[in-house]
Design a protein around this motif. Structure first.
Motif, PDB file in Angstrom:
ATOM      1  N   MET A   1       0.852  -1.210   0.000  1.00  0.00           N
ATOM      2  CA  MET A   1       0.000   0.000   0.000  1.00  0.00           C
ATOM      3  C   MET A   1       0.888   1.261   0.000  1.00  0.00           C
ATOM      4  N   THR A   2       0.596   2.202  -0.909  1.00  0.00           N
ATOM      5  CA  THR A   2       1.389   3.439  -0.975  1.00  0.00           C
ATOM      6  C   THR A   2       1.159   4.280   0.274  1.00  0.00           C
ATOM      7  N   GLN A   3       2.244   4.783   0.832  1.00  0.00           N
ATOM      8  CA  GLN A   3       2.095   5.646   2.013  1.00  0.00           C
ATOM      9  C   GLN A   3       1.539   7.010   1.625  1.00  0.00           C
ATOM     10  N   VAL A   4       0.778   7.588   2.552  1.00  0.00           N
ATOM     11  CA  VAL A   4       0.187   8.900   2.278  1.00  0.00           C
ATOM     12  C   VAL A   4       1.157   9.967   2.768  1.00  0.00           C
ATOM     13  N   LYS A   5       1.682  10.732   1.852  1.00  0.00           N
ATOM     14  CA  LYS A   5       2.714  11.713   2.201  1.00  0.00           C
ATOM     15  C   LYS A   5       2.264  13.155   1.943  1.00  0.00           C
ATOM     16  N   THR A   6       1.120  13.301   1.282  1.00  0.00           N
ATOM     17  CA  THR A   6       0.708  14.645   0.856  1.00  0.00           C
ATOM     18  C   THR A   6      -0.683  14.966   1.373  1.00  0.00           C
ATOM     19  N   ALA A   7      -0.860  16.190   1.799  1.00  0.00           N
ATOM     20  CA  ALA A   7      -2.195  16.658   2.223  1.00  0.00           C
ATOM     21  C   ALA A   7      -2.575  17.896   1.416  1.00  0.00           C
ATOM     22  N   VAL A   8      -3.841  17.935   1.071  1.00  0.00           N
ATOM     23  CA  VAL A   8      -4.399  19.083   0.347  1.00  0.00           C
ATOM     24  C   VAL A   8      -5.226  19.906   1.340  1.00  0.00           C
ATOM     25  N   PHE A   9      -5.011  21.190   1.313  1.00  0.00           N
ATOM     26  CA  PHE A   9      -5.755  22.110   2.183  1.00  0.00           C
ATOM     27  C   PHE A   9      -6.531  23.091   1.299  1.00  0.00           C
ATOM     28  N   PRO A  10      -7.822  22.867   1.102  1.00  0.00           N
ATOM     29  CA  PRO A  10      -8.591  23.821   0.309  1.00  0.00           C
ATOM     30  C   PRO A  10      -8.831  25.069   1.160  1.00  0.00           C
ATOM     31  N   VAL A  11      -8.297  26.195   0.724  1.00  0.00           N
ATOM     32  CA  VAL A  11      -8.365  27.404   1.557  1.00  0.00           C
ATOM     33  C   VAL A  11      -8.951  28.604   0.807  1.00  0.00           C
ATOM     34  N   ALA A  12      -9.574  28.315  -0.348  1.00  0.00           N
ATOM     35  CA  ALA A  12     -10.012  29.429  -1.192  1.00  0.00           C
ATOM     36  C   ALA A  12     -11.354  30.031  -0.766  1.00  0.00           C
ATOM     37  N   GLY A  13     -11.981  29.460   0.272  1.00  0.00           N
ATOM     38  CA  GLY A  13     -13.318  29.934   0.674  1.00  0.00           C
ATOM     39  C   GLY A  13     -13.348  31.440   0.926  1.00  0.00           C
ATOM     40  N   LEU A  14     -14.487  32.053   0.698  1.00  0.00           N
ATOM     41  CA  LEU A  14     -14.598  33.506   0.836  1.00  0.00           C
ATOM     42  C   LEU A  14     -14.715  33.947   2.298  1.00  0.00           C
ATOM     43  N   GLY A  15     -15.014  33.018   3.182  1.00  0.00           N
ATOM     44  CA  GLY A  15     -15.134  33.375   4.599  1.00  0.00           C
ATOM     45  C   GLY A  15     -16.295  34.326   4.853  1.00  0.00           C
ATOM     46  N   THR A  16     -17.359  34.155   4.078  1.00  0.00           N
ATOM     47  CA  THR A  16     -18.490  35.104   4.125  1.00  0.00           C
ATOM     48  C   THR A  16     -19.038  35.298   5.536  1.00  0.00           C
ATOM     49  N   ARG A  17     -19.079  34.210   6.306  1.00  0.00           N
ATOM     50  CA  ARG A  17     -19.675  34.308   7.649  1.00  0.00           C
ATOM     51  C   ARG A  17     -18.847  35.147   8.614  1.00  0.00           C
ATOM     52  N   PHE A  18     -17.588  35.376   8.234  1.00  0.00           N
ATOM     53  CA  PHE A  18     -16.721  36.136   9.149  1.00  0.00           C
ATOM     54  C   PHE A  18     -16.399  37.533   8.637  1.00  0.00           C
TER      55      PHE A  18
END
Ligand code: G1P
Length: 294
Positions: A1-18
């Motif tokens: 099994m391939t090891q998991v070495k990478t993480a994706v962080f979706p950060v493009a949200g507009l943050g409308t509530r804040f």
């Protein structure tokens, strides 16, 4: 099994509530006491052995790149003032060369689309996704458990938590199948169902280990519940093609996408710090007495 070495962080949200706090700064840089939300998520990934970080950014996210870069003038000034320890702590936040990549999500078409935007950076390996506005504080990161489940079963793994029935419309909700040693087989998943249609109250809480085949699923996923390309819909389409499991969080979880969750997290973090606990507890007690008196 391939090891998991990478993480994706979706950060493009507009943050409308804040808004207006997020008018000129990304939501994930909002601090819980003195650490930005994204720092908690990055630390969590690192604690689980993740080496490479991919941030999927949008317009107005340039402060995030600066945050993970050298702040030469600031660090030099701190050193000149004899505050080398603070400068060193900033140095400790940096990653090695090539361990951070930024991918631009030009059109804000949803979480699934954000993940798909990272496809060329991810390649043909399994990867993690962390939504930094879900803050999870625990001794052993849930991500570590999820990686163990992935190492055993492969496929897709999500982290879930029980939510109030009235809140199912804010989350991806799974249908649990058989459970063995805390590992729940997922037989169905639906994005943001009304409480009366929700198959359970087990909500996906922003941590995913994904099989690379999810990218092909996302490629053909039509816009879903909120007019966006949903990761949940691609996970649904993957059922039957790769294994799909869920584990429950063992941590203290705060939905910092909501203002109340954000305040709760701030209080919790402050009470957990020896340099602040007694002061903050005193304030809470005083305010509680005050509201009882009035
Ligand atoms: C996203 C996902 C949802 C998940 C949630 C966790 O929704 O689409 O399935 O349960 O994150 O926070 P969002 O909060 O971006 O609307």
């Amino acid at each position: 099994m391939t090891q998991v070495k990478t993480a994706v962080f979706p950060v493009a949200g507009l943050g409308t509530r804040f808004l207006p706090a997020t008018k000129a700064m990304p939501k994930v840089l909002l601090p819980i006491v003195d650490r930005p939300l994204i720092q908690y998520a990055v630390d969590e990934a690192a604690a689980a052995g993740i080496e490479n970080l991919v941030f999927v950014t949008g317009r107005g996210n340039s402060a995030l790149e600066d945050y993970f870069d050298v702040s030469f003038e600031l660090e030099a000034t701190l050193r000149a003032k004899g505050q080398s320890d603070i400068a060193a702590s900033l140095e400790g936040l940096r990653r090695g060369p090539g361990q951070i990549a930024y991918v631009r999500q030009i059109d804000p078409l949803g979480l699934g689309h954000a993940v798909w935007c990272a496809r060329n950076t991810i390649g043909d390996a399994p990867f993690a996704v962390l939504l930094a506005d879900e803050l999870i504080l625990s001794d052993v990161p849930d991500l570590t458990t999820m990686l163990e489940v992935h190492a055993e079963h492969g496929g897709n793994v999500v982290l879930v938590d029980e939510v109030a029935r009235s809140r199912t419309g804010s989350y991806g909700i799974i249908t649990p199948g058989e459970t063995h040693n805390g590992v729940i087989e997922v037989t169905d998943i639906v994005e943001k169902p009304n409480p009366e249609h929700a198959p359970s109250n087990l909500a996906v809480i922003g941590r995913y280990i994904l099989d690379p085949s999810i990218m092909a699923m996302l490629e053909t996923t039509e816009t879903g519940a909120g007019g966006e390309i949903e990761l949940t819909d691609a996970l649904l389409a993957s059922i039957g093609t790769v294994p799909f499991h869920a584990v429950r969080t063992t941590g203290d979880r705060f939905d910092c996408g909501s203002k109340t969750g954000f305040v709760d997290a701030t209080i919790h973090a402050a009470l957990g710090r020896s340099d602040m606990r007694s002061h903050v507890q005193g304030t809470i007690d005083r305010l509680a007495n005050h509201s009882t008196d009035s």
